[in-house]
Structures are given as structure tokens and as C-alpha cells.
Write an enzyme that holds these catalytic residues in place. Structure first.
Site, PDB file in Angstrom:
ATOM      1  CG  LEU A  26      48.845  30.594  43.636  1.00 17.99           C
ATOM      2  CD1 LEU A  26      50.296  30.377  43.508  1.00 17.99           C
ATOM      3  CD2 LEU A  26      50.055  31.498  45.387  1.00 17.99           C
ATOM      4  CB  ALA A  27      43.585  34.287  44.329  1.00 15.77           C
ATOM      5  CD  GLU A  28      41.247  32.965  39.792  1.00 15.63           C
ATOM      6  OE1 GLU A  28      40.217  32.616  39.915  1.00 15.63           O
ATOM      7  OE2 GLU A  28      41.673  33.543  40.331  1.00 15.63           O
ATOM      8  CB  THR A  29      45.942  27.103  38.882  1.00 16.27           C
ATOM      9  OG1 THR A  29      46.265  27.311  39.965  1.00 16.27           O
ATOM     10  CG2 THR A  29      46.407  26.437  38.058  1.00 16.27           C
TER      11      THR A  29
END
Length: 275
Positions: A45-48
């Protein structure tokens, strides 16, 4: 065998499958950095966002770090909003939650109507990009902005005349990577909104970090808020990030803070299993 809670939350989203998805993983203690990065790559994902109870409760409630599939980042707004949603939904008597970060200070997520308000540092991009660097930015976006402004070596605001110009962009991501290489530059394309649109429209490109186009970017609006507040002549406005998923934000300049408002939706709950 280690089992870690995993929650996927759509941030700046009025409904599931809109806004920007973030993985939020509360931990009891920090894992090795290589493990955190590997988990973020697996999530893709774009960010964790990883959070651990803060050892100094006077400073903050949790320590918070963010990883893209490729790197750890200095600031991520949507995954902070998602982290706030996770904590505040679990603790209905709590009005706000504070997150201590490595480079962005203490960030606050508070309840605001049926959504949340996220307080970020307001970072000003005020250095004109000129010459070869300006030409390279236009070539990478395959469209020439009216101006490009920089904040240090990490953010470019490419300003266009109209929202339709921003929506029509078809960037050369390899050229953007060449532009970003060695500088971790987030390229933000923005313009005034059109009739029936939000006040401001944007798109955000960070392929060097493993995200060609981000869906809805809180950190970009930490830059856009002071820029557009000055240009519009008012402290508060609406914003739409015109990615494929799309997302809407309220933006307010409050002194040296950019306060962003939006909603969140939890879409997945489960466990990450490390043997």
C-alpha cells in the site's frame, strides 16, 4: 510464531474503496527496521503505519512511523488520520490522540463532527524552481506549469492554470524518478478548482518511493495549505485530490499548522503472521 494485528483503513474517504488505503499495525514494541520495511513491502500500500505506546505519556500517546513499499518517510498524513481513526474508534471517550514522530514532531488527530481533524506542520514552499530544473519538471509531467516552487529538497509544487490541466496530466514516471533521484522529491501538481469543484485540485507523484501516483496525500496538503491560503486570501478552503480513487479534504491554516479534515472507513481486519 508472531501474530501482529493488521487493519486496513481508507482515509479521507466518505465510503469504502475511496480515499487512500493505509495499513495500520499497532505493536507493543519496535521490530527491526528491516522487518518493518519488509512488512510494508508485503502490504504493498502507499503507506503502512506502525505505532507503539509512547514511553513518555506527557509527550504523546503513541510513537508513530510510516513506510512505503520502498522507504521510511518523514511525514504521512493519510496514514496518521487512519491511525487516529483506529484509536478513537476503539476508545469512544477519547477526544483526541497524539502521535510522536521522528521528523514531523507531535501530530494530533481529534474528533470533528462525523470525521476527524488532523493537525500537521504547515510547510512553506517558497523557492522558485528555474532553469534546467524547471524544464526537467515540465518534461517529466509532459506539461509546462506556470510556476514550480520548492520546499528544500523534498517537495515541488507545480502550479497549473486550471483543474482540467491537472486532471489531464500523463506523467513520464521514469523522468520523475530521474528528477527525484537523490532528493526524495514529492511532485505536487495543483490548480484552482473549476465550476462545481473544490476550491483547489491536486495530484501527487512519488514513484521513487514506490508510489507512482498517490490517492490522497495529507503531507502534500501540509504544503498546499499555506500556499493556497495566501493565494486565495483566506485561511480555510476545500480540496480535491484528482487521483483514480479520489478524495476530499477540508484545509485550514492555523498559525504554523495545517489542519486537514476528513473521514475514514475500516475495510479489513486481520493478522500478519511471522513464523
Amino acid at each position: 510464531m508472531m501474530r501482529l494485528p493488521f487493519i486496513q483503513i481508507d482515509a479521507f474517504a466518505d465510503a469504502p474503496f475511496t480515499g487512500n488505503p493505509a495499513a495500520v499495525m499497532p505493536l507493543t514494541e519496535w521490530l527491526p527496521d528491516a522487518t518493518l520495511q519488509a512488512i510494508a513491502a508485503e502490504n504493498n500500500l502507499a503507506e503502512t503505519a506502525f505505532l507503539v505506546p509512547c514511553p513518555d505519556p506527557e509527550t504523546a500517546d503513541f510513537d508513530l512511523r510510516w513506510f512505503t513499499p520502498g522507504v521510511e518517510v518523514a511525514l504521512c498524513g493519510h496514514a496518521t488520520l487512519a491511525s487516529g481513526h483506529l484509536i478513537l474508534a476503539a476508545l469512544p471517550g477519547m477526544a483526541a490522540v497524539r502521535f510522536s514522530t521522528k521528523k514531523a514532531g507531535v501530530l494530533l488527530v481529534a474528533r470533528a463532527g462525523d470525521g476527524y481533524a488532523l493537525s500537521l506542520p504547515a510547510w512553506v514552499a517558497d523557492v522558485p524552481v528555474t532553469g534546467d530544473r524547471l524544464a526537467a519538471c515540465g518534461a517529466a509531467l509532459r506539461a509546462q506549469p506556470t510556476e514550480v516552487l520548492a520546499r528544500g529538497h523534498d517537495y515541488f509544487i507545480a502550479v497549473f492554470d486550471s483543474a482540467s490541466d491537472v486532471r489531464a496530466l500523463d506523467p513520464d514516471f521514469r523522468a520523475i524518478i530521474d528528477l527525484q533521484r537523490g532528493a526524495d522529491i514529492m511532485v505536487i501538481a495543483t490548480a484552482p478548482g473549476g465550476p462545481g469543484d473544490a476550491d483547489v485540485v491536486s495530484r501527487v507523484f512519488v514513484p521513487e518511493a514506490g508510489v507512482d501516483e498517490d490517492s490522497v496525500t495529507g503531507s502534500a496538503h501540509a504544503i498546499l495549505t499555506p500556499y493556497w491560503a495566501a493565494r486565495l486570501g483566506r485561511y480555510e478552503f476545500t480540496a480535491h485530490q484528482a487521483s483514480k480513487r479520489g478524495g476530499d479534504l477540508g484545509c485550514r491554516l492555523d498559525g504554523n499548522r495545517a489542519v486537514l479534515t476528513g473521514k475514514c472507513r475500516t475495510v479489513i481486519e486481520g493478522e500478519f503472521i511471522l513464523a
